[in-house]
Design an enzyme around this catalytic site. Structure first.
Site, mmCIF file in Angstrom:
data_model
loop_
_atom_site.group_PDB
_atom_site.id
_atom_site.type_symbol
_atom_site.label_atom_id
_atom_site.label_comp_id
_atom_site.label_asym_id
_atom_site.label_seq_id
_atom_site.Cartn_x
_atom_site.Cartn_y
_atom_site.Cartn_z
ATOM 1 N N PRO A 272 2.198 -0.298 2.663
ATOM 2 C CA PRO A 272 1.433 0.307 3.688
ATOM 3 C C PRO A 272 0.151 1.127 2.923
ATOM 4 O O PRO A 272 0.473 1.730 1.874
ATOM 5 C CB PRO A 272 2.178 1.234 4.172
ATOM 6 C CG PRO A 272 3.320 1.699 3.321
ATOM 7 C CD PRO A 272 3.652 0.250 2.425
ATOM 8 N N MET A 273 -1.130 0.957 3.133
ATOM 9 C CA MET A 273 -2.242 1.696 2.637
ATOM 10 C C MET A 273 -3.177 1.960 3.489
ATOM 11 O O MET A 273 -3.886 1.315 4.425
ATOM 12 C CB MET A 273 -2.810 0.577 1.768
ATOM 13 C CG MET A 273 -2.195 0.475 0.545
ATOM 14 S SD MET A 273 -2.703 -0.388 -1.073
ATOM 15 C CE MET A 273 -2.866 -2.305 -0.414
ATOM 16 N N CYS B 221 4.351 10.178 0.392
ATOM 17 C CA CYS B 221 2.676 10.446 0.360
ATOM 18 C C CYS B 221 2.421 11.742 -0.221
ATOM 19 O O CYS B 221 3.001 12.816 0.035
ATOM 20 C CB CYS B 221 1.910 10.487 1.700
ATOM 21 S SG CYS B 221 0.309 10.885 1.499
ATOM 22 N N LYS C 170 10.458 4.843 2.750
ATOM 23 C CA LYS C 170 9.721 4.628 1.600
ATOM 24 C C LYS C 170 9.380 6.106 0.833
ATOM 25 O O LYS C 170 9.233 7.046 1.476
ATOM 26 C CB LYS C 170 8.506 4.081 1.784
ATOM 27 C CG LYS C 170 7.554 3.972 0.555
ATOM 28 C CD LYS C 170 6.376 2.886 0.931
ATOM 29 C CE LYS C 170 5.326 2.616 -0.205
ATOM 30 N NZ LYS C 170 4.570 3.881 -0.623
ATOM 31 N N ASN D 161 8.684 -0.781 -5.968
ATOM 32 C CA ASN D 161 7.193 -0.663 -5.768
ATOM 33 C C ASN D 161 6.726 0.023 -7.009
ATOM 34 O O ASN D 161 7.225 1.015 -7.422
ATOM 35 C CB ASN D 161 7.032 0.121 -4.400
ATOM 36 C CG ASN D 161 5.656 0.606 -4.386
ATOM 37 O OD1 ASN D 161 5.075 1.530 -3.983
ATOM 38 N ND2 ASN D 161 4.672 -0.752 -4.331
HETATM 39 C C1 LIG Z 1 -5.484 3.449 -0.723
HETATM 40 C C2 LIG Z 1 -4.015 3.851 -0.828
HETATM 41 C C3 LIG Z 1 -3.369 4.050 0.679
HETATM 42 C C4 LIG Z 1 -2.053 4.400 0.935
HETATM 43 N N1 LIG Z 1 -1.491 4.466 1.696
HETATM 44 C C5 LIG Z 1 -0.184 4.745 2.099
HETATM 45 C C6 LIG Z 1 0.460 4.916 3.139
HETATM 46 O O1 LIG Z 1 0.055 5.042 4.346
HETATM 47 N N2 LIG Z 1 1.765 5.096 3.369
HETATM 48 C C7 LIG Z 1 2.670 4.906 2.055
HETATM 49 O O2 LIG Z 1 3.895 4.805 2.079
HETATM 50 N N3 LIG Z 1 1.912 4.709 0.614
HETATM 51 C C8 LIG Z 1 0.456 4.643 0.614
HETATM 52 N N4 LIG Z 1 0.173 4.386 -0.419
HETATM 53 C C9 LIG Z 1 0.875 3.956 -1.694
HETATM 54 C C10 LIG Z 1 1.239 2.637 -1.789
HETATM 55 O O3 LIG Z 1 2.041 2.203 -0.355
HETATM 56 C C11 LIG Z 1 2.049 2.167 -2.975
HETATM 57 O O4 LIG Z 1 3.309 2.877 -3.118
HETATM 58 C C12 LIG Z 1 1.214 2.482 -4.110
HETATM 59 O O5 LIG Z 1 0.005 2.243 -4.161
HETATM 60 C C13 LIG Z 1 1.946 1.966 -5.535
HETATM 61 O O6 LIG Z 1 2.007 0.646 -5.262
HETATM 62 P P1 LIG Z 1 0.909 -0.425 -6.178
HETATM 63 O O7 LIG Z 1 1.016 -0.104 -7.456
HETATM 64 O O8 LIG Z 1 1.379 -1.858 -5.864
HETATM 65 O O9 LIG Z 1 -0.207 -0.209 -5.527
HETATM 66 C C14 LIG Z 1 -1.160 4.056 -0.387
HETATM 67 C C15 LIG Z 1 -1.801 3.682 -1.599
HETATM 68 C C16 LIG Z 1 -3.189 3.289 -1.698
HETATM 69 C C17 LIG Z 1 -3.767 2.923 -3.137
#
Ligand SMILES: Cc1cc2nc3c(=O)[nH]c(=O)nc-3n(C[C@H](O)[C@H](O)[C@H](O)COP(=O)(O)O)c2cc1C
Length: 339
Positions: free
Chosen positions: A20-21, A106, A146, A210
């Site tokens: 989720p992002m 978050c 999460k 993750n």
């Molecule tokens: C732009 C952005 C927005 C994010 N928004 C959320 C979100 O809405 N909910 C959530 O659980 N994590 C959010 N995250 C965290 C990601 O889900 C993930 O846990 C984190 O980026 C680490 O994983 P990665 O290294 O594969 O990016 C966000 C990360 C980014 C970069």
């Protein structure tokens, strides 16, 4: 008591999940990712349970919009009120999602100050109430969490064991503390620990790891070494839109190796779908941030991104791209395409 695993039981291990992002994984980008490579599971942007239950609802409900092709899909929510979780969970079940995921990770300061998301790591009593309310409201729809591994200091063993005792269908572990935000390396030892704790307790909760996975090789290595059931990937998809295809063994190339014309075609597809889905009400500044995902690794890409950043409408962005296709060598003067 453990709840019905539903979708989590139907995913072949190791399964891939699009993270989720916020402002990224809306229905539009999820459809693009689906077309580019298809992860096994996707998750919405985090959505406020307070927002959904108050006058702010019209501002947040779009986060839960989806099309059938995006399934299986989890709705991710956040907030602090068990009553609201109860209501929202039953609504999410009725909407046709495959599961409800609770954000307990978050790190945004404003949200932490309200005791939400990552701050719940310091408030297990409320965390348990929220999970129980979500499970009750979800009525059989799987509920997952999460989370991160601590607030200022890692305390993975205690926190993850606690969450595992709450009868979750799945638990995603991002191996960083709240204070770390995105700094340092994600601790995959914490993911392996969650698997061990799960096994020792004889539970069927799926463990998803993750953090920092950017290649198909890293996907399989992390899954093997941690023994996680699934691996969730966020930022890696910006670097290679075809990453999930590579994980499936179906990618002929990395996205960066495509011809500029093909990269531009993918961006146009995103722009068109964004306009079709959100119309003029869609936040155009959010769309513009995707320019760097598509327009990369070719001569003049930086200038083209700059030119896109100066546009204010879908039509203007398309004009900039078309002008570049006609005359790739010529820099597009910034801002000239705005009406
Ligand atoms: C732009 C952005 C927005 C994010 N928004 C959320 C979100 O809405 N909910 C959530 O659980 N994590 C959010 N995250 C965290 C990601 O889900 C993930 O846990 C984190 O980026 C680490 O994983 P990665 O290294 O594969 O990016 C966000 C990360 C980014 C970069």
């Amino acid at each position: 008591m453990n709840q019905s695993p539903g979708i989590w039981d139907r995913l072949a291990v190791p399964f891939s999940v699009l993270a989720p992002m916020e402002d990224v994984t809306d229905t539009v980008f999820r459809r693009i990712v689906q077309a580019a490579g298809a992860p096994d599971l996707m998750v919405t942007e985090f959505t406020s349970t307070d927002g959904l239950c108050t006058a702010g609802r019209p501002r947040v409900i779009g986060r839960l919009a989806f099309t059938p092709g995006e399934k299986p899909l989890l709705a991710q929510v956040w907030g602090n009120s068990p009553e609201r979780y109860l209501r929202v969970a039953s609504e999410i079940r009725a909407m046709g999602f495959d599961g409800l995921d609770i954000n307990m990770g978050c790190p945004v300061r404003k949200i932490i100050a309200r005791g939400s998301c990552g701050a719940l790591i310091q408030n297990p009593g409320l965390a348990a109430e929220l999970i129980a309310a979500a499970r009750e409201g979800a009525g059989g729809l799987p509920v997952s969490v999460k989370t991160r591994i601590g607030v200022s200091q890692p305390r993975a063993a205690e926190w993850l064991a606690f969450l595992l005792s709450q009868g979750l269908a799945a638990l995603t572990v991002h191996g960083r503390t709240v204070v770390q935000q995105s700094e340092g390396a994600a601790d995959w030892g914490a993911v392996a620990l969650a698997v061990r704790l799960r096994d020792e307790a004889g539970l069927s909760t799926r463990i998803v790891g993750n953090g920092d996975v950017r290649t198909a090789e890293a996907f399989y290595r992390r899954a093997r070494e941690s023994r996680a059931d699934g691996v969730m990937i966020g930022r890696g998809v910006f670097e290679n839109l075809f990453l999930f295809a590579a994980i499936r063994g179906g990618a002929e190339t990395e996205f960066s190796a495509l011809a500029p014309r093909e990269k531009i075609a993918w961006f146009r597809r995103h722009i068109d779908l964004h306009e079709e889905t959100w119309g003029r009400a869609g936040r155009f500044d959010v769309l513009k941030k995707f320019a760097k995902t598509y327009l990369r690794a070719f001569e003049g890409a930086g200038r083209l991104v700059d030119a896109i950043m100066h546009t204010r409408t879908h039509a203007a962005a398309r004009e900039v791209l078309d002008a570049w296709l006609l005359q790739p060598a010529v820099a597009v003067p910034a801002g000239n395409a705005d009406p």
